[in-house]
Scaffold this motif. Sequence first.
Motif, PDB file in Angstrom:
ATOM      1  N   LEU A 164       4.742  -6.742   3.198  1.00  0.00           N
ATOM      2  CA  LEU A 164       4.630  -7.629   2.592  1.00  0.00           C
ATOM      3  C   LEU A 164       4.788  -9.059   3.220  1.00  0.00           C
ATOM      4  CD1 LEU A 164       5.690  -6.495  -0.993  1.00  0.00           C
ATOM      5  CD2 LEU A 164       3.281  -6.698  -0.225  1.00  0.00           C
ATOM      6  N   GLY A 165       5.515  -8.840   4.264  1.00  0.00           N
ATOM      7  CA  GLY A 165       5.758 -10.184   4.989  1.00  0.00           C
ATOM      8  C   GLY A 165       6.963 -10.926   4.472  1.00  0.00           C
ATOM      9  N   MET A 166       7.660 -10.280   3.685  1.00  0.00           N
ATOM     10  CA  MET A 166       8.889 -10.929   2.988  1.00  0.00           C
ATOM     11  C   MET A 166      10.040 -10.210   2.782  1.00  0.00           C
ATOM     12  SD  MET A 166       7.107 -11.751  -0.895  1.00  0.00           S
ATOM     13  CE  MET A 166       5.680 -12.193  -0.529  1.00  0.00           C
ATOM     14  N   SER A 167      11.019 -10.588   2.534  1.00  0.00           N
ATOM     15  CA  SER A 167      12.137  -9.827   2.152  1.00  0.00           C
ATOM     16  C   SER A 167      12.139  -9.467   0.616  1.00  0.00           C
ATOM     17  CB  SER A 167      13.485 -10.633   2.322  1.00  0.00           C
ATOM     18  OG  SER A 167      13.744 -11.418   1.245  1.00  0.00           O
ATOM     19  N   TRP A 168      13.164  -8.381   0.176  1.00  0.00           N
ATOM     20  CA  TRP A 168      13.217  -8.070  -1.115  1.00  0.00           C
ATOM     21  C   TRP A 168      13.486  -9.144  -2.140  1.00  0.00           C
ATOM     22  CZ3 TRP A 168      12.890  -5.597  -5.700  1.00  0.00           C
ATOM     23  CH2 TRP A 168      13.887  -5.634  -6.495  1.00  0.00           C
ATOM     24  N   GLN A 169      14.507  -9.875  -1.671  1.00  0.00           N
ATOM     25  CA  GLN A 169      14.879 -11.016  -2.423  1.00  0.00           C
ATOM     26  C   GLN A 169      13.766 -12.025  -2.606  1.00  0.00           C
ATOM     27  OE1 GLN A 169      16.552  -9.880   0.285  1.00  0.00           O
ATOM     28  NE2 GLN A 169      18.571  -9.506  -0.596  1.00  0.00           N
ATOM     29  N   THR A 176       0.880  -1.198  -0.007  1.00  0.00           N
ATOM     30  CA  THR A 176       0.055   0.036  -0.039  1.00  0.00           C
ATOM     31  C   THR A 176       0.786   1.236  -0.043  1.00  0.00           C
ATOM     32  OG1 THR A 176      -0.183  -0.014   2.365  1.00  0.00           O
ATOM     33  CG2 THR A 176      -2.042  -1.077   1.159  1.00  0.00           C
ATOM     34  N   ASP A 177       2.110   1.234   0.501  1.00  0.00           N
ATOM     35  CA  ASP A 177       3.128   2.399   0.669  1.00  0.00           C
ATOM     36  C   ASP A 177       3.250   2.811  -0.929  1.00  0.00           C
ATOM     37  OD1 ASP A 177       5.070   3.991   2.175  1.00  0.00           O
ATOM     38  OD2 ASP A 177       6.051   3.284   0.327  1.00  0.00           O
ATOM     39  N   LYS A 178       3.128   4.119  -1.255  1.00  0.00           N
ATOM     40  CA  LYS A 178       3.281   4.526  -2.453  1.00  0.00           C
ATOM     41  C   LYS A 178       4.541   4.373  -3.222  1.00  0.00           C
ATOM     42  CE  LYS A 178      -0.620   7.608  -2.454  1.00  0.00           C
ATOM     43  NZ  LYS A 178      -1.207   9.164  -2.628  1.00  0.00           N
ATOM     44  N   ARG A 179       5.648   4.767  -2.428  1.00  0.00           N
ATOM     45  CA  ARG A 179       6.997   4.769  -2.944  1.00  0.00           C
ATOM     46  C   ARG A 179       7.562   3.163  -3.053  1.00  0.00           C
ATOM     47  NH1 ARG A 179      10.727   7.345   1.314  1.00  0.00           N
ATOM     48  NH2 ARG A 179       9.506   6.216   2.714  1.00  0.00           N
ATOM     49  N   LEU A 180       6.822   2.249  -2.388  1.00  0.00           N
ATOM     50  CA  LEU A 180       7.417   0.933  -2.437  1.00  0.00           C
ATOM     51  C   LEU A 180       6.519   0.389  -3.510  1.00  0.00           C
ATOM     52  CD1 LEU A 180       9.082  -1.492  -1.361  1.00  0.00           C
ATOM     53  CD2 LEU A 180       7.176  -2.135  -0.114  1.00  0.00           C
ATOM     54  N   ARG A 181       5.256   0.640  -4.008  1.00  0.00           N
ATOM     55  CA  ARG A 181       4.629   0.102  -4.890  1.00  0.00           C
ATOM     56  C   ARG A 181       4.988   0.548  -6.160  1.00  0.00           C
ATOM     57  NH1 ARG A 181      -1.068  -1.474  -4.559  1.00  0.00           N
ATOM     58  NH2 ARG A 181      -1.824  -1.761  -6.846  1.00  0.00           N
ATOM     59  N   GLN A 182       5.527   1.858  -6.297  1.00  0.00           N
ATOM     60  CA  GLN A 182       6.212   2.213  -7.368  1.00  0.00           C
ATOM     61  C   GLN A 182       7.434   1.650  -7.836  1.00  0.00           C
ATOM     62  OE1 GLN A 182       7.158   6.233  -7.219  1.00  0.00           O
ATOM     63  NE2 GLN A 182       8.876   6.246  -8.800  1.00  0.00           N
ATOM     64  N   LEU A 183       8.252   1.057  -6.926  1.00  0.00           N
ATOM     65  CA  LEU A 183       9.506   0.361  -7.030  1.00  0.00           C
ATOM     66  C   LEU A 183       8.859  -1.138  -7.500  1.00  0.00           C
ATOM     67  CD1 LEU A 183      12.444   0.125  -4.559  1.00  0.00           C
ATOM     68  CD2 LEU A 183      11.281  -1.995  -5.551  1.00  0.00           C
ATOM     69  N   CYS A 184       7.897  -1.557  -6.773  1.00  0.00           N
ATOM     70  CA  CYS A 184       7.701  -3.036  -7.093  1.00  0.00           C
ATOM     71  C   CYS A 184       6.924  -3.028  -8.744  1.00  0.00           C
ATOM     72  CB  CYS A 184       6.525  -3.551  -6.317  1.00  0.00           C
ATOM     73  SG  CYS A 184       6.898  -3.797  -4.785  1.00  0.00           S
TER      74      CYS A 184
END
Length: 282
Positions: free
Chosen positions: A216-221, A173-181
């Motif tokens: 998201l309950g998980m790491s970036w990797q 839901t975080d806008k910055r993280l969503r942009q990255l994803c």
Amino acid sequence: MPRTASASFPAPVTSVASLTPHLFAPDAVRPLRAKEHFLSADTFVELHQHPWPQLTFSTRGVIRLSTEDGSYIVPPSRALWVPANMPHSIMLIEDAELRTIYLHAWLAPSWEKCEVLEISPLMRALMLALDTTPDGMPPADPQAPQRERMIAPLLVDEIERATQIRIDVPLPTDKRLRQLCEALLRNPADRSTLAERAATIGASERTVARLFRDQLGMSWQQWRQQAVMAHALPLLARGMAVSQVAAASGYATDSAFCAMFKAATGRSPTSFQHKKRSAATA
């Protein structure tokens, strides 16, 4: 080792509004409605919603359907259940014959979230037997309403019996993280580091890593591997060579891709590909 994708210009995207769902509204007389559209790769169906649930699939071509909570890859061997009143958009990964089945609320399963379903031969036959003529035009088959009422209970039973498959990529839901994803989903071959990606959204690597865990309950990797797998699986399912899938996923060597794939699924890409081709011709 994975390679960093070279700079390239993305294919132009054609954006279209929702594909006339109002012309296929299910009701008590016609509890099942089916529509059909032929769409080219890189077509984007804009965010929309409607007051009835739907089952979306393609007879050929791979699509990606996105909601506020995630993105779902749908190859021809699968269908995606979308609950009523859920905003969703569709991206055509390749040329596709897109079919959508709308169900009246009293008839449909009461699932509250999207579900990816394996399409049985019977389910496919029932869905393809439905008339796709929109409201305002006489059905191609005058007996279409009667046939829909007879098909409805059997199709719903097949939907409820279908194997549910986890092939979604959750979105934050975080806008910055969503942009990255979403940037990675648009280009899975891009192997930029987390630090490089974090810089594009004005955040530190540490902050982004924490957001992945919190949101998201998980790491970036783990998330990146899930996103790459969701991209690679339908390519294998439609028969693309492993070397081509590896390249499209950002891997310089087949062996590196195969090692990642086997670690994630417990099988080699070749065995998965063989299984899907066999299932498609059975």
